[in-house]
Design a protein around this motif. Structure first.
Motif: not given
Length: 463
Positions: A272-283, A253-263
């Protein structure tokens, strides 16, 4: 030998009687006694000795009669003394030989292989037990080098074994030998060193007991225990289906949420590439967590050989809790940990030790399931006990176990559960004992039950 002894006695008598000036001819009767010693038993030797003495006296009387000189009488007495002394020595030697023969026959009665070898490893004695076990006759084995003859496989370097033998006069261990038919036999071997009066090593007495069948039986038992342990692990995993699903679904579920946030962050006019990077790391972290859970499940469900490695008991506790954490939440039970502040290194199979701890935790959870008390908790403690062993305690606040059930709790097929099969704790005991430890239940003054197990601690810093 008997006819020869009789003829020789007759010849000596004739010579002693016909030629009285040739010296103490009667002394030659000792040769007759020696021949009798090989031909007769004790009674025959005594009769032969008396007969020789009588012939000596008869010859003396025929030749000298009542006019015997002092020299002739001395020679006669000397001959009779020689006959008597020789007879006593022959009787003693025969008694000793008979005793040794009887002892050798006793050695032939045993089913163990017994043989004697010189310090140069040459076989000098080989009993019937050795003939039966190895298939080689005593005649064939005599004079052979035992280690080469039996193709001995030693548990350690031969020089090291010999040093222990020479220092303590004995050695014990397991050897592998090759029989005449080419098959291999495992023996429990005991070596005893024989020394002379000056303490110089003379020979080695080796006693070997065939334990091949016992070793095969032990292997079959271990195999059956491994199969049973595997079945109980699968049963436990079946009981933990909900927990496993929850533990895997959370990181997914965390991977899905972080993926949606990345999009969303990428679709902005200014991503916002910094947020994208953070979401990818969490994924990535969530994916790794899910992978770890799946890896542990696969390890528990996999059937394989025991892998004894250096493990940290604290890590075993933490890894086991992952798979049962949701059970605590679902049953409203508080989990408390009081782990030792230092690593607790032990030699063991990681999967089997996890199985033990998971089983104890599940038992505690199930024991508290029907309880209405507000105090619903399990405390897991690790420590080093007074015997310098790694100790694990699992204490619950359930209804406890009555003393009669506690005495039978680790027996196979004994269970206090309506739907239990009574194998879980029995398997736990088998696993812990195979690791050189022990598991037991202790009274809990505050209510509930305390399951405890200990493992030999390795004197090595695991950290």
């Amino acid at each position: 030998m008997a006819p020869l002894a009789i003829l020789l006695a007759a010849g000596i008598f004739v010579v002693d009687t016909i030629d009285p000036f040739s010296g103490a001819v009667a002394v030659l009767y000792v040769v007759v006694i020696l021949l009798a010693g090989t031909a007769f038993r004790r009674r025959g030797i005594v009769l032969c000795s008396v007969g020789c003495a009588a012939l000596t006296l008869l010859s003396f009387w025929i030749v000298h009669g009542d006019e015997a000189s002092g020299g002739a009488l001395s020679r006669c007495l000397m001959s009779i003394s020689a006959i008597a002394i020789t007879s006593l020595l022959v009787l003693k030697n025969q008694s000793t030989s008979t005793d040794l023969s009887e002892k050798a026959q006793l050695l032939d009665l045993t089913h163990d292989a017994i043989f004697v070898r010189s310090m140069g490893d040459m076989i000098t004695y080989w009993n019937r037990g050795a003939e039966a076990i190895y298939g080689w006759s005593a005649e064939h084995a005599a004079g052979k080098s035992s280690h080469q003859f039996l193709q001995t496989v030693f548990p350690a370097e031969l020089n090291e074994i010999n040093r222990e033998l020479l220092s303590s006069d004995r050695w014990e261990g397991e050897l592998m030998h090759t029989k005449r038919d080419g098959s291999v036999v495992v023996v429990s071997s005991r070596w005893s060193l024989k020394k002379d009066a000056d303490g110089k090593p003379l020979a080695v007495l080796e006693t070997n007991t065939d334990i091949s069948q016992r070793r095969r039986a032990e292997t079959e038992v271990l195999k059956a225990q491994a199969e049973l342990a595997h079945v109980t692990r699968l049963t436990t995993l079946g009981e933990l289906t909900a927990s496993i699903a929850h533990e895997v679904n959370q990181p997914l579920a965390g991977i899905v949420m972080n993926g949606e946030a990345c999009l969303r962050w990428i679709d902005r006019d200014k991503p916002d590439l910094d947020e994208v990077r953070s979401a990818v790391r969490r994924s990535i972290a969530d994916a790794q967590r899910a992978s770890d859970i799946v890896h542990r499940i696969r390890a528990l469900s996999k059937k394989g050989d025991i892998q004894m490695t250096l493990v940290d008991v604290n890590e075993i506790v933490n890894e086991s809790i992952v798979l049962v954490r949701h059970e605590f939440v679902a049953n409203r039970i508080t989990l408390k940990l009081d782990l030792a502040h230092r690593p607790l290194p032990a030699l063991g199979d990681r999967i089997q030790l996890q199985q033990v701890l998971i089983n104890l935790l599940i038992n505690g959870i199930q024991a508290m399931a029907p309880c209405k008390s507000d105090l619903r908790e399990i405390l897991v403690t690790t420590s080093i006990d007074g015997s310098n062993q790694a100790n694990v305690r699992v204490r619950d606040s359930g209804p406890g176990i009555d003393p009669e059930s506690a005495r039978q709790l680790f027996k196979a097929f004994f269970t206090t559960k309506a739907d239990g099969i009574g194998m879980g704790l029995s398997i736990c005991r088998s696993i812990i004992e195979s690791h050189g430890g022990r598991v037991w239940i202790v009274p809990n003054p505050g209510g509930g039950a305390i399951f405890q197990f200990s493992l030999p601690r390795v004197e090595k810093d695991a950290g």
